[in-house]
Design an enzyme around this catalytic site. Structure first.
Site, PDB file in Angstrom:
ATOM      1  N   ARG A   1      32.125  36.459  39.156  1.00  0.00           N
ATOM      2  CA  ARG A   1      31.047  37.431  39.718  1.00  0.00           C
ATOM      3  C   ARG A   1      31.375  37.740  41.061  1.00  0.00           C
ATOM      4  NH1 ARG A   1      29.125  32.336  39.228  1.00  0.00           N
ATOM      5  NH2 ARG A   1      28.204  31.390  41.082  1.00  0.00           N
TER       6      ARG A   1
ATOM      7  N   HIS B   1      17.286  14.951  36.144  1.00  0.00           N
ATOM      8  CA  HIS B   1      16.043  14.310  35.257  1.00  0.00           C
ATOM      9  C   HIS B   1      16.719  13.294  34.250  1.00  0.00           C
ATOM     10  CE1 HIS B   1      16.827  17.893  32.982  1.00  0.00           C
ATOM     11  NE2 HIS B   1      16.237  17.515  32.093  1.00  0.00           N
TER      12      HIS B   1
ATOM     13  N   HIS C   1      41.295  19.778  32.991  1.00  0.00           N
ATOM     14  CA  HIS C   1      41.460  19.700  34.440  1.00  0.00           C
ATOM     15  C   HIS C   1      42.758  20.184  34.940  1.00  0.00           C
ATOM     16  CE1 HIS C   1      37.315  18.445  35.491  1.00  0.00           C
ATOM     17  NE2 HIS C   1      37.429  17.909  34.555  1.00  0.00           N
TER      18      HIS C   1
ATOM     19  N   HIS D   1      31.684  27.134  28.944  1.00  0.00           N
ATOM     20  CA  HIS D   1      30.913  28.118  29.751  1.00  0.00           C
ATOM     21  C   HIS D   1      32.239  28.572  30.858  1.00  0.00           C
ATOM     22  CE1 HIS D   1      29.405  28.855  33.901  1.00  0.00           C
ATOM     23  NE2 HIS D   1      28.584  29.702  33.149  1.00  0.00           N
TER      24      HIS D   1
ATOM     25  N   GLY E   1      15.636  41.504  36.865  1.00  0.00           N
ATOM     26  CA  GLY E   1      15.174  42.440  35.922  1.00  0.00           C
ATOM     27  C   GLY E   1      16.386  42.754  34.926  1.00  0.00           C
TER      28      GLY E   1
END
Length: 305
Positions: free
Chosen positions: A113, A178, A148, A109, A261
């Protein structure tokens, strides 16, 4: 005098980055091709989504560009910065998730931005964010070290403390409380970056974006031809469930996209096409699957091992 933030300069870079990454991934796959969908957002903005599905190497690869704007920031962006409430905003970025066919090739990934929030009479508030991280199923230590090393190379021109700081942030961010495990072996994560001024922060974002392919492509090239069977495929599908859990429960980018949206199909292209859950499953001690749990799903200083 500080440089004025330039949204157009950031957009030009991101369009080029999306093109370069897609071209490289198509060449690595050999047969798969990206489908492009241009989309528009009623509240302002849009983007171009590119998805490669059922390729020779990549089961699904999504590389998205988006530019959205509006009268107010969604809750995901103002939760920790309530002073931004009531400002208009623009958000632009490239986000990608790669789900390979071969279980020996890691999922990866990346995201870079830029946000700017404005209010008449006030100085604009802006910041950069992004990073990249690796999620192997059957990890190879040399691959993780290479990943890395490349992440550190992206950070080196910006100070010796930059890689350790953003590496630690990545370990902490891509963590499933979790499950009490990291999503993978980490990489880089940064957000709210503006302290260096616009030009230097922009240069850092570009360095992170430009180092993604050098970090990932050699691993894909080395592992994509390895033979695997139903056992390895089954484990891959099981571990993909962790990816889904993180993206739908914790990921701020997913929450921002849905709350602002954005185009749902583009936001959820990060999810794998096939996934499997099992009740209370644990790997057999000493197995290759246990190796992932025992040695990789926790923060490690990979450049000192």
């Amino acid at each position: 005098m500080p440089a004025t933030p330039s949204l157009d300069k950031v957009k030009d870079y991101l369009f080029d980055l999306q093109d370069r990454i897609c071209t490289t991934l198509e060449a690595e796959d050999g047969t798969g091709r990206f489908r492009e969908d241009a989309w528009h957002r009623d509240e302002g903005g849009g983007g171009r989504t590119r998805v490669l599905a059922e390729g020779s190497v990549f089961e699904q690869a999504g590389v998205n560009f988006s530019h959205v704007f509006g009268e107010r920031l969604p809750a995901a962006a103002t939760a920790q910065r309530p002073e931004l409430a009531g400002r208009t905003f623009q958000a632009v970025g490239v986000s990608l998730v790669i789900h390979p066919c071969n279980p020996y090739v890691p999922t990866s990934h990346a995201n870079v931005r830029f946000f700017i929030a404005e209010k008449p009479g006030d100085e604009p508030v802006w910041w950069f964010g992004g990073g990249f991280d690796l999620t192997p199923f059957y990890p190879f230590r040399e691959d993780v070290i290479h990943w890395h090393q490349t992440a550190r190379a992206a950070c080196e021109p910006f100070g010796k403390d930059t890689y350790p700081r953003f590496k630690k942030w990545c370990d902490e961010y891509f963590f499933l409380p979790h499950r009490n495990e990291t999503r993978g072996v980490g990489g880089l994560f940064f957000d709210d970056l503006n302290a260096w001024g616009f030009e230097r922060c922009f240069a850092f974002m570009k360095s992170v974006g430009d180092h993604y392919i050098p970090a990932y492509q050699p691993i894909v090239s080395k592992r994509k031809g390895m033979r695997y069977g139903e056992r390895e495929r089954d484990f891959q599908l099981y571990r993909r469930g962790r990816y889904v859990e993180f993206n739908l429960v914790y990921d701020r980018g997913t929450l921002f996209g849905l709350q602002s949206g954005g185009r749902t199909e583009s936001i959820l292209m990060s999810l794998p096409p096939l996934v499997r859950w099992r009740y209370d499953w644990h790997p057999e001690p000493g197995s290759p699957e246990a190796e992932l749990y025992d040695n990789y799903l926790k923060p490690v200083d990979w450049l000192s091992v």
